[in-house]
Design a protein around this motif. Sequence first.
Motif, PDB file in Angstrom:
ATOM      1  N   THR A   1       0.849  -1.192   0.000  1.00 42.63           N
ATOM      2  CA  THR A   1       0.000   0.000   0.000  1.00 42.63           C
ATOM      3  C   THR A   1       0.886   1.244   0.000  1.00 42.63           C
ATOM      4  OG1 THR A   1      -0.057   0.123   2.413  1.00 42.63           O
ATOM      5  CG2 THR A   1      -1.791  -1.185   1.329  1.00 42.63           C
TER       6      THR A   1
ATOM      7  N   THR B   1     -12.527  -6.121   2.958  1.00 39.91           N
ATOM      8  CA  THR B   1     -11.334  -5.536   2.341  1.00 39.91           C
ATOM      9  C   THR B   1     -10.105  -5.577   3.256  1.00 39.91           C
ATOM     10  OG1 THR B   1     -11.986  -3.326   3.111  1.00 39.91           O
ATOM     11  CG2 THR B   1     -12.689  -3.979   0.891  1.00 39.91           C
TER      12      THR B   1
ATOM     13  N   GLN C   1      -7.266  -2.807  -2.185  1.00 37.95           N
ATOM     14  CA  GLN C   1      -7.353  -1.442  -2.695  1.00 37.95           C
ATOM     15  C   GLN C   1      -7.360  -1.489  -4.219  1.00 37.95           C
ATOM     16  OE1 GLN C   1      -4.177   0.953  -1.040  1.00 37.95           O
ATOM     17  NE2 GLN C   1      -5.025   0.897   1.031  1.00 37.95           N
ATOM     18  N   GLY C   2      -8.362  -0.835  -4.812  1.00 34.40           N
ATOM     19  CA  GLY C   2      -8.452  -0.833  -6.269  1.00 34.40           C
ATOM     20  C   GLY C   2      -8.585  -2.220  -6.854  1.00 34.40           C
TER      21      GLY C   2
END
Length: 210
Positions: free
Chosen positions: A107, A143, A181-182
């Motif tokens: 990240t 997530t 993420q994404g």
Amino acid sequence: MPRTVSAAATVSSVLLAAALSAGCTSSGSPKADAPSSTPATSATSSAAPTSTTPAPSSSSATSAAPPPLSPFEADPAVRALRLFGAEGARAITAGKVTTPAFDATMTPTLRPDAKLFTGDERGLRYPGPLPFTPVRVQVRSGTEREVRLCIVAQGFAVSPKTGKPVTKRAVQAIDATVVRQGGVWLVNTFEGASFSCAGVTIQEPTWSQS
């Protein structure tokens, strides 16, 4: 190898050979692993979200196929950690602090500390990805997942001249968080932990086996 730093979150440097003596967040000293046929698993609290169920082994697998490194290999967080360990090892072997491929496994929170994972081991060679065994995967949300790992913190990297490990083998307990993420699962934190890795077998596949 593990060294912890303070960024937005405390991060352990897993790929540094000198860092165990530099101070981890782990409350216990690194423990060498003892032979065992089954990874030690840690039960989650009844108040915590349910841990993921290890993927069953396929009965249709051929006898030539290698067994999985752990019962958790199908979990997306474990797959993300495998990629993190492999790309970090490749960066070190290439003599680099980081690479775009290694950065892409983390990240933005963790990425600025990439040099802490690799800097002190540049010039050494990794015969394979960073060896580790996940012993628990806990789902925090859709997530975010927490993974407990036992890693080979010292004694896996070798000298290019001799082909032999440059330090004595040592195992370290690690708490990691992996977030989505994404649409991609990325390693967000990697910290020294205090749980025991005694009895956990950590296989050490080479590049040809990984």
